[in-house]
Scaffold this motif. Structure first.
Motif, mmCIF file in Angstrom:
data_model
loop_
_atom_site.group_PDB
_atom_site.id
_atom_site.type_symbol
_atom_site.label_atom_id
_atom_site.label_comp_id
_atom_site.label_asym_id
_atom_site.label_seq_id
_atom_site.Cartn_x
_atom_site.Cartn_y
_atom_site.Cartn_z
ATOM 1 N N ASP A 113 95.213 78.191 44.622
ATOM 2 C CA ASP A 113 95.627 76.972 44.589
ATOM 3 C C ASP A 113 95.110 76.392 43.309
ATOM 4 O O ASP A 113 94.111 76.626 42.758
ATOM 5 N N SER A 114 95.318 75.069 43.096
ATOM 6 C CA SER A 114 94.611 74.097 41.968
ATOM 7 C C SER A 114 93.207 74.055 42.280
ATOM 8 O O SER A 114 92.664 73.856 43.567
ATOM 9 N N ILE A 115 92.351 73.718 41.197
ATOM 10 C CA ILE A 115 90.973 73.570 41.233
ATOM 11 C C ILE A 115 90.554 72.499 40.395
ATOM 12 O O ILE A 115 91.209 72.114 39.346
ATOM 13 N N VAL A 116 89.397 71.900 40.499
ATOM 14 C CA VAL A 116 89.054 70.737 39.664
ATOM 15 C C VAL A 116 87.792 71.293 38.621
ATOM 16 O O VAL A 116 86.760 71.894 39.341
ATOM 17 N N GLY A 117 87.920 71.520 37.405
ATOM 18 C CA GLY A 117 87.066 71.992 36.637
ATOM 19 C C GLY A 117 85.586 71.202 36.649
ATOM 20 O O GLY A 117 85.575 69.955 36.937
ATOM 21 N N VAL A 118 84.887 71.865 36.002
ATOM 22 C CA VAL A 118 83.480 71.250 35.706
ATOM 23 C C VAL A 118 83.637 70.023 34.594
ATOM 24 O O VAL A 118 82.802 69.131 34.749
ATOM 25 N N ASP A 119 84.753 70.222 33.970
ATOM 26 C CA ASP A 119 84.924 69.033 32.971
ATOM 27 C C ASP A 119 85.996 68.002 33.449
ATOM 28 O O ASP A 119 86.507 66.998 33.017
ATOM 29 N N GLU A 120 86.089 68.018 35.027
ATOM 30 C CA GLU A 120 87.010 67.137 35.727
ATOM 31 C C GLU A 120 88.492 67.035 35.332
ATOM 32 O O GLU A 120 89.212 66.227 35.516
ATOM 33 N N LYS A 121 88.626 68.138 34.807
ATOM 34 C CA LYS A 121 90.188 68.527 34.480
ATOM 35 C C LYS A 121 90.636 69.162 35.928
ATOM 36 O O LYS A 121 90.178 70.324 36.359
ATOM 37 N N ILE A 122 92.005 69.316 35.964
ATOM 38 C CA ILE A 122 92.725 70.265 37.187
ATOM 39 C C ILE A 122 93.481 71.307 36.366
ATOM 40 O O ILE A 122 94.021 71.118 35.624
ATOM 41 N N TYR A 123 93.023 72.208 37.097
ATOM 42 C CA TYR A 123 93.490 73.617 36.406
ATOM 43 C C TYR A 123 94.363 74.535 37.788
ATOM 44 O O TYR A 123 93.888 74.225 38.963
ATOM 45 N N GLY A 124 95.447 74.835 37.435
ATOM 46 C CA GLY A 124 96.289 75.450 38.261
ATOM 47 C C GLY A 124 97.485 74.840 38.986
ATOM 48 O O GLY A 124 97.836 73.716 38.248
ATOM 49 N N PRO A 125 98.243 75.048 39.850
ATOM 50 C CA PRO A 125 98.014 76.343 40.631
ATOM 51 C C PRO A 125 98.100 77.812 39.689
ATOM 52 O O PRO A 125 98.745 77.838 38.915
ATOM 53 N N PHE A 126 97.288 78.936 40.302
ATOM 54 C CA PHE A 126 97.380 80.031 39.678
ATOM 55 C C PHE A 126 98.321 81.104 40.370
ATOM 56 O O PHE A 126 98.432 80.975 41.564
#
Length: 265
Positions: A225-238
């Protein structure tokens, strides 16, 4: 005609959601052209029908499908050539059969292998053996010019006396250049408050943050599923076989749990 419009919508959805190519008929591109030709003819015959709007929508969907498939095929070709053609080893290996993308149409298969040939030729041109051969040829073609004798302009000319006695030439003394003394600074690693060579403080915190947010390219193995990166951006879903870019810190979680691995493109 409405039936093929639904086919286009399904293919577009699969191309958006999956990292691999959607399964289509071998005549997919011909079918798209025939479908849009029919819509175009209907729009000419009856400008007040729904054909003009459907034609415009079909063109947008078809363009999106083509661009997404082209991107996937190009990325796959680059990734496969990186795996299969090694640089500077003297022993390049080829294993492109098992890594050819699935669900290629005849037109896309021709496109894929043309990319492979172009990349192989490029790697041949920059390989160590090729560069060595070029250097050898340039050496044989170089014309060696005779070295000219340099005149010593530091020795003063001989001064003749009135009685025509020769005065011995004065030998010039070599000038000793004073080397600038290196500036002594404290070791920054031992003392974080020390100054660097530009008399500025070394910011270790900024360096750590920059390293944590460094972006890497990753090949995904499982559905996540989607995650929140350390740069506070949303990545995914994968999805499996997706090639994504995300911060190194977040990517390490995938590597540790064997849900992806880093790739270089």
């Amino acid at each position: 005609m409405d039936q093929f419009y639904q086919v286009l919508r399904k293919v577009q959805k699969k191309e958006r959601n999956n990292g691999t190519l959607a399964r289509v008929e071998e005549t997919f591109y011909n079918d798209m052209h025939e479908y849009m030709d029919l819509l175009r003819q209907e729009a000419i015959n009856d400008p007040f029908s729904k054909a003009p709007a459907m034609l415009k929508e079909a063109q947008i969907i078809a363009t999106d499908i083509c661009q997404r498939r082209e991107t996937k095929i190009t990325n796959s070709a680059v990734l496969n050539i990186h795996r299969s053609y090694l640089l500077f080893t003297g022993k390049p290996k080829f294993d492109l059969v098992d890594t050819t993308p699935l669900n290629l149409t005849p037109e896309e298969e021709s496109f894929y292998y043309s990319l492979i040939d172009t990349l192989k030729n490029h790697r041949n041109n920059i390989s160590l053996d090729k560069i060595s051969e070029d250097e050898d040829e340039s050496v044989h073609q170089t014309i060696i010019k005779p070295r000219e004798t340099q005149k010593n302009t530091l020795t003063p000319p001989i001064v003749e006396k009135k009685d025509k006695e020769e005065k011995p030439a004065v030998k010039s003394q070599p000038i000793k250049e004073e080397k600038p003394q290196p500036k002594v600074t404290e070791d920054i690693e031992d003392n974080p408050n020390a100054l660097d060579n530009q008399d500025e403080f070394f910011d270790f915190e900024s360096k750590r943050i920059a390293k944590d947010t460094e972006l890497v390219t990753m090949l995904v193995f499982d559905e996540v599923d989607s995650i929140v990166g350390v740069d506070e951006k949303i990545y995914g879903p994968f999805r499996p076989q997706d090639i994504v870019t995300l911060p190194l810190v977040n990517a390490k979680v995938f590597f540790k749990n064997r849900k992806g691995r880093q790739v270089k493109i």
